[in-house]
Design an enzyme around this catalytic site. Sequence first.
Site, PDB file in Angstrom:
ATOM      1  N   GLY A 122       0.859  -1.179   0.000  1.00 54.62           N
ATOM      2  CA  GLY A 122       0.000   0.000   0.000  1.00 54.62           C
ATOM      3  C   GLY A 122       0.888   1.219   0.000  1.00 54.62           C
ATOM      4  N   GLU A 123       0.664   2.103   0.913  1.00 57.14           N
ATOM      5  CA  GLU A 123       1.444   3.330   0.992  1.00 57.14           C
ATOM      6  C   GLU A 123       2.068   3.401   2.380  1.00 57.14           C
ATOM      7  OE1 GLU A 123       1.997   5.109  -1.758  1.00 57.14           O
ATOM      8  OE2 GLU A 123       3.408   6.131  -0.433  1.00 57.14           O
ATOM      9  N   SER A 124       3.387   3.221   2.446  1.00 62.41           N
ATOM     10  CA  SER A 124       4.043   3.113   3.752  1.00 62.41           C
ATOM     11  C   SER A 124       3.904   4.384   4.596  1.00 62.41           C
ATOM     12  CB  SER A 124       5.512   2.755   3.574  1.00 62.41           C
ATOM     13  OG  SER A 124       6.147   3.702   2.745  1.00 62.41           O
ATOM     14  N   CYS A 144       6.165  -5.330   0.230  1.00 63.00           N
ATOM     15  CA  CYS A 144       6.237  -3.993  -0.369  1.00 63.00           C
ATOM     16  C   CYS A 144       6.192  -2.868   0.676  1.00 63.00           C
ATOM     17  CB  CYS A 144       5.152  -3.876  -1.423  1.00 63.00           C
ATOM     18  SG  CYS A 144       5.649  -2.801  -2.752  1.00 63.00           S
ATOM     19  N   ARG A 156      12.713   3.519  -1.457  1.00 60.10           N
ATOM     20  CA  ARG A 156      11.322   3.488  -1.930  1.00 60.10           C
ATOM     21  C   ARG A 156      11.260   3.791  -3.427  1.00 60.10           C
ATOM     22  NH1 ARG A 156       7.942   7.601   1.011  1.00 60.10           N
ATOM     23  NH2 ARG A 156       6.261   6.481  -0.037  1.00 60.10           N
ATOM     24  N   ILE A 187       4.834  -3.504  -7.788  1.00 58.07           N
ATOM     25  CA  ILE A 187       3.999  -2.312  -7.978  1.00 58.07           C
ATOM     26  C   ILE A 187       4.657  -1.149  -7.241  1.00 58.07           C
ATOM     27  CG2 ILE A 187       1.711  -1.295  -7.633  1.00 58.07           C
ATOM     28  CD1 ILE A 187       0.630  -4.215  -7.485  1.00 58.07           C
ATOM     29  N   ARG A 188       5.207  -0.227  -7.975  1.00 58.41           N
ATOM     30  CA  ARG A 188       5.972   0.891  -7.371  1.00 58.41           C
ATOM     31  C   ARG A 188       6.835   0.363  -6.218  1.00 58.41           C
ATOM     32  NH1 ARG A 188       3.524   4.618  -4.931  1.00 58.41           N
ATOM     33  NH2 ARG A 188       1.610   3.484  -4.559  1.00 58.41           N
ATOM     34  N   HIS A 242       4.650  -8.450  -4.641  1.00 52.49           N
ATOM     35  CA  HIS A 242       3.374  -8.886  -4.063  1.00 52.49           C
ATOM     36  C   HIS A 242       3.145 -10.348  -4.438  1.00 52.49           C
ATOM     37  CE1 HIS A 242       1.706  -4.896  -2.947  1.00 52.49           C
ATOM     38  NE2 HIS A 242       2.599  -4.498  -3.827  1.00 52.49           N
ATOM     39  N   GLU A 292       0.755 -12.099  -3.147  1.00 48.15           N
ATOM     40  CA  GLU A 292      -0.643 -12.392  -2.839  1.00 48.15           C
ATOM     41  C   GLU A 292      -1.570 -12.162  -4.033  1.00 48.15           C
ATOM     42  OE1 GLU A 292       1.082  -9.872  -1.913  1.00 48.15           O
ATOM     43  OE2 GLU A 292      -0.092  -8.036  -2.078  1.00 48.15           O
TER      44      GLU A 292
HETATM   45  N1  GLN Z   1       5.594   2.821  -3.171  1.00 46.59           N
HETATM   46  C1  GLN Z   1       4.919   2.411  -1.974  1.00 46.59           C
HETATM   47  C2  GLN Z   1       5.530   3.057  -0.722  1.00 46.59           C
HETATM   48  O1  GLN Z   1       6.477   3.751  -0.824  1.00 46.59           O
HETATM   49  C3  GLN Z   1       4.934   0.892  -1.846  1.00 46.59           C
HETATM   50  C4  GLN Z   1       4.180   0.294  -2.978  1.00 46.59           C
HETATM   51  C5  GLN Z   1       3.494  -0.998  -2.644  1.00 46.59           C
HETATM   52  O2  GLN Z   1       3.287  -1.362  -1.487  1.00 46.59           O
HETATM   53  N2  GLN Z   1       3.061  -1.686  -3.683  1.00 46.59           N
HETATM   54  O3  GLN Z   1       5.046   2.865   0.347  1.00 46.59           O
END
Ligand code: GLN
Length: 187
Positions: free
Chosen positions: A47-49, A79, A106, A133-134, A169, A171
Site C-alpha cells: 500500500g502506501e508506507s 512492499c 522506496r 507495484i511501485r 506482491h 498475494e
Molecule cells: N511505493 C509504496 C511506498 O512507498 C509501496 C508500494 C506498494 O506497497 N506496492 O510505500
Amino acid sequence: MRIAVLALQGDFEEHEAVFKRLNVSTCQLRQKSDLDLKFDALVLPGGESTVQGKLLRELDMFEPLRSRIEEGLPVMATCAGTILLAQQLLDDPVVHLGTMGISVRRNAYGRQLSSFHTIGNFAGLKDVSMSFIRAPQIEFCNPAVEVLAEHNGRITAVRQNNQLAMTFHPELGTDSRVAEYFLSEML
Ligand code: GLN
C-alpha cells in the site's frame, strides 16, 4: 492458528484471500484493541508506507506492534510492509518499525518499470509469481539477514529470524507458495 492482517490501508483483503484458500483463519487489525485478539502471526500488506506508518502512530498501535515483532511474533511483509520493517530508508529520514536489518529505497524502479510481473525463485521454490507495484529495493542487508530471492541482481525477498520481507506482491494471482512457506517455515 490465526493470522492477523494489518488492515489500516492497502491490499490486506488479497492477503486474507490467500490464507482463506489455505484454510487458515485471519483477523484484521484496525485499531489498538484488535491487538488483544489471539493471533499467531502478522501480515503487513502493500500500500502506501507513509500512510500506514502515520496511522500506526495515530492509533497507538506502533509501539505494541514493534515490541511484539521484537519478541518474536512471525511477520510477513510485502512492499510497503517491507518499508515499515526496514531499519533505514535511503531516501527518507523517517524510520517506521525498524526491526529488520535492511536498508530500503522506496519507489526504486523508476517510472518506466514501476509495475511489472515476473516469475522467479524464492527460497528454493521455482517460478513463483511476483508482481512489482511501485516497488522498493532492498539495497543493503546486515549479516543476520538471509536473502531468499533476487531479480536481475536486485534483492527482492529476505528473512531475519521471525521476519520475512519482500519487495513484490506474492498475494496477487493464484500462487500461494510464499504464504505456505511462511506458515510452514516460520510458525
Ligand atoms: N511505493 C509504496 C511506498 O512507498 C509501496 C508500494 C506498494 O506497497 N506496492 O510505500
